[in-house]
Scaffold this motif. Structure first.
Motif, PDB file in Angstrom:
ATOM      1  N   GLN A 274      38.968  -0.955  20.204  1.00 12.84           N
ATOM      2  CA  GLN A 274      39.057   0.318  19.341  1.00 12.84           C
ATOM      3  C   GLN A 274      37.994   1.333  19.870  1.00 12.84           C
ATOM      4  O   GLN A 274      37.030   0.907  20.225  1.00 12.84           O
ATOM      5  N   GLY A 275      38.194   2.662  19.703  1.00 12.89           N
ATOM      6  CA  GLY A 275      37.021   3.771  19.942  1.00 12.89           C
ATOM      7  C   GLY A 275      37.175   4.156  21.274  1.00 12.89           C
ATOM      8  O   GLY A 275      36.121   4.926  21.712  1.00 12.89           O
ATOM      9  N   ILE A 276      38.027   4.081  22.001  1.00 11.60           N
ATOM     10  CA  ILE A 276      38.426   4.788  23.343  1.00 11.60           C
ATOM     11  C   ILE A 276      39.492   5.700  23.137  1.00 11.60           C
ATOM     12  O   ILE A 276      40.499   5.559  22.578  1.00 11.60           O
ATOM     13  N   VAL A 277      39.166   6.891  23.892  1.00 10.34           N
ATOM     14  CA  VAL A 277      40.215   8.133  23.550  1.00 10.34           C
ATOM     15  C   VAL A 277      40.612   8.553  25.022  1.00 10.34           C
ATOM     16  O   VAL A 277      39.728   8.412  26.019  1.00 10.34           O
ATOM     17  N   GLY A 280      38.373  12.203  27.204  1.00 16.20           N
ATOM     18  CA  GLY A 280      37.043  12.372  26.971  1.00 16.20           C
ATOM     19  C   GLY A 280      36.088  11.519  27.771  1.00 16.20           C
ATOM     20  O   GLY A 280      35.258  11.019  27.096  1.00 16.20           O
ATOM     21  N   SER A 281      36.188  11.480  29.000  1.00 15.62           N
ATOM     22  CA  SER A 281      35.651  10.543  29.880  1.00 15.62           C
ATOM     23  C   SER A 281      35.923   9.065  29.520  1.00 15.62           C
ATOM     24  O   SER A 281      35.111   8.076  29.468  1.00 15.62           O
ATOM     25  N   ALA A 282      36.863   8.765  28.579  1.00 15.85           N
ATOM     26  CA  ALA A 282      37.458   7.767  28.036  1.00 15.85           C
ATOM     27  C   ALA A 282      36.645   7.062  26.855  1.00 15.85           C
ATOM     28  O   ALA A 282      37.251   6.705  25.763  1.00 15.85           O
ATOM     29  N   GLN A 283      35.441   7.138  27.160  1.00 16.07           N
ATOM     30  CA  GLN A 283      34.379   6.710  26.031  1.00 16.07           C
ATOM     31  C   GLN A 283      34.206   7.506  25.064  1.00 16.07           C
ATOM     32  O   GLN A 283      33.741   8.702  25.187  1.00 16.07           O
ATOM     33  N   GLN A 284      34.455   7.034  23.938  1.00 21.06           N
ATOM     34  CA  GLN A 284      34.290   8.079  22.736  1.00 21.06           C
ATOM     35  C   GLN A 284      33.070   7.583  22.276  1.00 21.06           C
ATOM     36  O   GLN A 284      32.305   8.197  21.287  1.00 21.06           O
ATOM     37  N   LYS A 285      32.667   6.038  22.023  1.00 21.34           N
ATOM     38  CA  LYS A 285      31.522   5.588  21.294  1.00 21.34           C
ATOM     39  C   LYS A 285      30.740   4.841  22.175  1.00 21.34           C
ATOM     40  O   LYS A 285      31.227   4.674  23.232  1.00 21.34           O
TER      41      LYS A 285
END
Length: 293
Positions: A274-277, A280-285
């Protein structure tokens, strides 16, 4: 924990057996396998720019006619498609700054970008006196975008009559070798959107600077430095746009590097992460904030 897995097929297999949770790059031919796995999710990144670098201080690419020849002969779409596995995730883009923005320009690209003009390119090489020259082409086989483009570059350089030394290696080895100007003539890499968001910042991009980083760009006429000086002092957006267009004319005239185009890369991850979007360079967290079940 970040694990380096040089072999891309092994990388994908490790994801599917859940030995790892995320892979950042994978070969195009394995995309359908990942799409068919219900326990794997794919995430899109913003567009990257795929490019190729000439060594400006060694023959044959210390001669701008040789650089122009490579650019005129290149099959940009083939390289982009091989990099992604899907033409829908590519964009032919002659602009140094991101296509689709107000800074996009085609200045200088006509007859050069995606021209695939092999005969004219060969004439340029004859004029330069470098037909049949030795070219060491570095291929980082563990990094898919650069690896894909290197396959096309090998074909183009061979078709142009160069004596191609195709050197397969991993990314770390290539990075070490490109720092030694006597040890290579051409290689591929890519850049993100942060260096392509505006003309002033982009002209600070090291590969466009005089005597720059690994390509040792020489800017023999001094025009890059002169245009940049004016651009840095420009006070209106209209001036910046005009100077950006002027620089693009010079970029293609001096053939500073090979602008391949834009591609949209993907990450693959376990659906338990969880926590990938998307977008947005894929990484959110941060890595240590992702959650797995």
């Amino acid at each position: 924990m970040y694990i380096e897995v040089p072999d891309q097929t092994t990388r994908v297999a490790a994801l599917q057996t859940r030995e790892v949770h995320i892979v950042q790059e994978f070969p195009a031919e394995l995309l359908s396998r990942l799409e068919a796995d219900p326990e794997v999710a794919l995430y899109d990144n913003p567009p990257f720019r795929l490019l190729g670098h000439f060594n400006h201080v060694r023959p044959p690419f210390d001669n701008k006619l040789a650089r122009q020849a490579m650019i005129k002969a290149y099959d940009n779409q083939k390289a982009l498609t091989l990099a992604t596995g899907d033409p829908a995730f590519t964009r032919l883009c002659p602009s140094l700054l991101q296509c689709g923005t107000k800074w996009e320009t085609t200045s200088g690209s006509e007859g050069n970008y995606y021209a695939q003009n092999l005969e004219e390119a060969k004439q340029l090489l004859e004029e330069a006196g470098v037909t049949g020259a030795h070219v060491r082409l570095m291929d980082p086989a563990d990094r898919q975008p650069a690896h894909a483009a290197a396959q096309v570059s090998r074909e183009v350089l061979t078709a142009l009559g160069f004596d191609v030394d195709f050197q397969v290696m991993d990314w770390a080895t290539m990075v070490a070798q490109r720092a030694r100007p006597d040890d290579w003539e051409f290689f591929h890499t890519w850049s993100g959107v942060t260096v392509r968001s505006g003309p002033v910042g982009h002209l600070l991009f090291s590969e466009l600077q005089y005597d720059a980083w690994f390509n040792n760009y020489q800017d023999l006429p001094g025009k890059q430095r002169e245009i940049y000086s004016r651009l840095a002092r420009a006070t209106t957006e209209e001036e910046q746009i005009a100077l950006n267009n002027e620089f693009h004319e010079y970029f293609y005239e001096d053939a500073i590097f090979l602008q391949v185009g834009e591609f949209f890369s993907r990450w693959a991850a376990s659906t338990k992460v969880q926590g990938i979007v998307n977008g947005g360079s894929a990484q959110q967290k941060p890595f240590d904030k992702w959650l797995t079940n």
